[in-house]
Design an enzyme around this catalytic site. Structure first.
Site, PDB file in Angstrom:
ATOM      1  CG  HIS A 163       8.030 -35.119 -14.225  1.00 53.23           C
ATOM      2  ND1 HIS A 163       8.322 -33.796 -14.314  1.00 53.23           N
ATOM      3  CD2 HIS A 163       9.000 -35.747 -14.939  1.00 53.23           C
ATOM      4  CE1 HIS A 163       9.412 -33.629 -15.042  1.00 53.23           C
ATOM      5  NE2 HIS A 163       9.847 -34.781 -15.452  1.00 53.23           N
ATOM      6  CG  HIS A 291      13.701 -33.003 -21.867  1.00 57.85           C
ATOM      7  ND1 HIS A 291      13.155 -34.268 -21.842  1.00 57.85           N
ATOM      8  CD2 HIS A 291      14.681 -32.997 -20.935  1.00 57.85           C
ATOM      9  CE1 HIS A 291      13.769 -34.992 -20.918  1.00 57.85           C
ATOM     10  NE2 HIS A 291      14.705 -34.238 -20.353  1.00 57.85           N
ATOM     11  CD  GLU A 343      18.125 -33.839 -18.571  1.00 59.90           C
ATOM     12  OE1 GLU A 343      16.894 -33.896 -18.497  1.00 59.90           O
ATOM     13  OE2 GLU A 343      18.874 -34.566 -17.908  1.00 59.90           O
ATOM     14  CB  CYS A 439      15.463 -41.162 -16.009  1.00 59.60           C
ATOM     15  SG  CYS A 439      16.865 -40.172 -16.543  1.00 59.60           S
ATOM     16  CB  CYS A 440      19.656 -43.687 -17.925  1.00 64.35           C
ATOM     17  SG  CYS A 440      19.596 -41.982 -18.506  1.00 64.35           S
TER      18      CYS A 440
HETATM   19  O1  FUB Z   1      12.361 -35.787 -16.142  1.00 63.50           O
HETATM   20  C1  FUB Z   1      12.269 -37.190 -16.106  1.00 63.50           C
HETATM   21  C2  FUB Z   1      13.500 -37.795 -16.727  1.00 63.50           C
HETATM   22  O2  FUB Z   1      14.637 -37.411 -15.962  1.00 63.50           O
HETATM   23  C3  FUB Z   1      13.799 -37.303 -18.115  1.00 63.50           C
HETATM   24  O3  FUB Z   1      13.241 -38.071 -19.110  1.00 63.50           O
HETATM   25  C4  FUB Z   1      15.271 -37.349 -18.149  1.00 63.50           C
HETATM   26  O4  FUB Z   1      15.822 -36.575 -19.178  1.00 63.50           O
HETATM   27  C5  FUB Z   1      15.646 -36.865 -16.786  1.00 63.50           C
HETATM   28  O5  FUB Z   1      15.605 -35.479 -16.722  1.00 63.50           O
HETATM   29 ZN    ZN Z   2      17.617 -40.961 -18.590  1.00 62.88          ZN
END
Ligand code: FUB
Ligand code: ZN
Length: 668
Positions: A163, A291, A343, A439-440
């Site tokens: 990432h 994903h 996911e 993340c959300c």
């Molecule tokens: O991997 C980064 C973020 O965390 C993703 O977009 C979400 O689904 C969660 O896994």
């Molecule tokens: Zn999220």
């Protein structure tokens, strides 16, 4: 006809519902998230954001002072569990490899809020965060606390999972938002330097690469649009074009690791990487796979590329992916990603309600994708999906008091099952204060704070009104300025008024005709009217003091699922305007599966207080099967039922009155 969003500083949201949401983000959510980023929220999972930035800054400072920095950790695994923050080792990295992104998202949201109104306290917190980021940037401009703290020599060796480019993308999004909100260049300079560092290594004629978790593509396109510097568009195009081509860059980096570990190498074909949307060149893609958040972010980057490069082949790919994601794989609530395994997107029409994943971020990604499709070519099918995701899954992601959040958004919940059944381990019956993988929550903050950018876009001769959110805003139409006021209250009805407050201009204002509207009346004197792709174009002279009104009929609707969706067979759900409704135990008692809806029954709309807000609820006649003393199986006979009145609340408002059952789809 392409269009672009209006600057946020020119839009003041006045909507009774949305203004409260935006103020909640400012007054409750952002301060809370700042505490969370600093690990000061008791009982919540630590964020480690500031901790990691400070630790990285010390490492960078030591190196800049000519000293040596020998990391005490190795870059293994996706998450490094930490102790209680009070006992943490100040020099170690903790949390997920993408932890840096949480703070970047928070800054982006804060910047949007600052574009709406000044706030000294918030501005000074952002400044602290930017100072921390700047201090953690390496001498060659690389910036990622995970690799700084676990071995900088390993950077860019696991783009598939680690990432770095995802964190980079979020940094760029934050930097552009901050510059646009405050005119301050500091974060943009940090981000551009890091972009240049990436561009020195990857790009046409250099090393091949593509991000394992997309976002850098759309972020670089945004950086290009904000700065006019063409190299960022070139880099975004490069990442898009390398994706899914052989030899797979993910396979190559995996093989490099395998060689180190003495393991046999794998084939370097791309086909194994559907989870990362890297199994075929993006221009050939036909199905939303893997994903879900990644897929939606990729689609957003592709749509930007199609628009900014005027690339019809890329647009065709976007259209195919849109069709797959929205027409075959989207929940009625606008959520996407039907399976918790990875996911991810599941098969077409596989949309289970109780085991749904439907991550909040994936719905946010769908909103991003939809807005970009609209920018390319207005069509109300994009707006309908955008609005569905926004009013249902995105809003459901946050409690009505802004203090807790859903990551997963099921359409059916039995808390007893969630607590005892491993197959439902991912489903929480109550929102959580914070998440180890958070993340959300900051993603919700940044989207809701920038709502104006989704409500309106403009081209030279046309202003587009996509979402009906009361606001005052300023735009240009064919080079002339107009101050406009939009009045709407979709929580109540579909009446819309647009007034010209100041200025005069000639041109078109295009109003979306929502898919949920059962007819409309238009009062627009002296305007030529034309309908195209679900938009009503009103063209003519716009002068101060004039008003036009639209009235979209907003009946209660009874929806069914496509017959190919097994999970909705024999069931209906209720909707009104953009809202999908659900039944909750708090109003209807337990065992919601015993309720039998009567599709022909007329529903009444009433207002009811739910937590801190009053919302439109539905009351409709239904039956309840009486289930006393029944054996496990018996010969069929018409079930005994009792008449009941079903209360249905907007889906987004569920789980604000304690733990209880919930379901969207009702048997009938
Ligand atoms: O991997 C980064 C973020 O965390 C993703 O977009 C979400 O689904 C969660 O896994
Ligand atoms: Zn999220």
């Amino acid at each position: 006809m392409t269009s672009k969003p209006l600057p946020l500083c020119r839009i003041q949201i006045t909507d009774a519902f949305w203004k409260r949401e935006q103020e909640l983000i400012r007054s409750a959510v952002l301060p809370y998230q700042w505490e969370a980023l600093n690990d000061r929220v008791e009982g919540a999972a630590p964020s480690w954001w500031m901790h990691n930035m400070r630790a990285a800054a010390r490492a960078v400072a030591a190196k800049k002072a000519g000293g040596q920095y020998i990391p005490r950790q190795k870059p293994r695994g996706m998450v490094i569990e930490g102790p209680d923050p009070a006992q943490a080792d100040p020099d170690l990295f903790y949390g997920w490899v993408f932890q840096d992104s949480d703070g970047y998202k928070w800054i982006e949201a804060a910047a949007y809020q600052l574009a709406l109104a000044p706030d000294d306290a918030l501005q000074s917190q952002v400044q602290q965060a930017i100072d921390a980021i700047g201090a953690a940037q390496e001498a060659d401009s690389y910036l990622n606390t995970f690799y700084t703290l676990t071995g900088i020599e390993n950077r860019f060796t696991n783009l598939k999972d680690h990432h770095e480019l995802y964190c980079f993308g979020h940094l760029v999004e934050a930097a552009v938002a901050w510059k646009e909100a405050t005119g301050r260049q500091d974060l943009l300079d940090i981000a551009r330097r890091f972009a240049a560092c990436i561009g020195r290594r990857f790009g046409p004629g250099k090393e091949r690469a593509c991000p394992g978790h997309e976002i850098a593509e759309m972020a670089l396109m945004r950086l290009y649009e904000a700065t006019g510097e063409p190299e960022w568009r070139t880099l975004a195009n490069f990442f898009l074009d390398v994706r899914g081509t052989a030899p797979s860059t993910f396979a190559l980096e995996e093989n490099a690791r395998r060689r180190k570990d003495g393991l046999p190498e794998l084939p370097v074909t791309a086909d194994r990487y559907a989870y990362y949307q890297a199994h075929m060149p993006v221009r050939q893609m036909t199905e939303a796979t893997g994903h879900a958040v990644r897929q939606m972010y990729l689609c957003s980057g592709m749509a930007d590329a199609a628009r900014l490069n005027n690339d019809p082949e890329m647009r065709e790919a976007c259209l195919r992916l849109w069709h797959s994601a929205v027409d075959e794989k989207m929940y009625v609530t606008g959520g996407v990603g039907g399976t918790h395994v990875g996911e991810a997107f599941s098969r077409p029409y596989d949309l289970p309600g109780d085991t749904a994943y439907s991550e909040t971020c994936a719905a946010i990604g769908l909103v991003f994708f939809a807005r970009r499709m609209l920018q390319m070519a207005p069509d109300s099918r994009y707006t309908d999906a955008m609005e569905r995701a926004l009013y249902n899954t995105v809003l459901a992601g946050m409690a009505l008091d802004g203090k807790s959040f859903f990551y997963v958004n099921p359409l059916e919940v039995d808390p007893a099952a969630c607590h005892s059944d491993d197959r439902l381990r991912h489903v929480q019956p109550q929102r959580q204060k914070w998440f180890g993988c958070a993340c959300c929550p900051p993603n919700i903050s940044r989207l809701l704070s920038s709502l104006g950018a989704y409500a309106f876009t403009r081209s030279d001769g046309t202003l587009f009104v996509h979402l009906y959110v009361s606001s005052r805003f300023e735009t240009e139409l064919n080079g002339r300025r107009l101050q406009l006021r939009l009045q709407a209250d979709l929580m109540r009805d579909g009446k819309i008024t647009l007034s010209v407050m100041e200025g005069a201009a000639e041109g078109a204002i295009a109003f979306r005709i929502p898919g949920w509207a059962d007819g409309m009346t238009v009062h627009a004197p002296r305007k030529e009217q034309r309908r195209e792709k679900g938009y009503l174009y009103l063209t003519g002279a716009w002068t101060q003091g004039e008003k036009i009104t639209l009235d979209f009929a907003m009946p209660v609707r009874v929806l069914t699922g496509n017959p190919l969706i097994r999970e909705t067979a024999g069931q209906i759900c209720y909707a009104r305007g953009p809202l999908i409704y659900c039944a909750e135990e708090a109003d209807n008692g337990k065992l919601l599966h015993l309720l039998r809806a009567i599709p022909q029954a007329d529903a009444e709309v009433e207002t009811q207080a739910i937590g801190p807000v009053s919302l439109p609820v539905l009351r409709v006649a239904a039956k309840r099967i009486l289930a006393k003393d029944a054996p496990l199986y018996a010969d069929w006979k018409a079930p005994e039922t009792a008449d009941v009145t079903l209360t249905l609340i907007p889906y987004f408002a569920w789980a604000n009155r304690g733990e209880g059952e919930m379901r969207v789809w009702m048997h009938c």
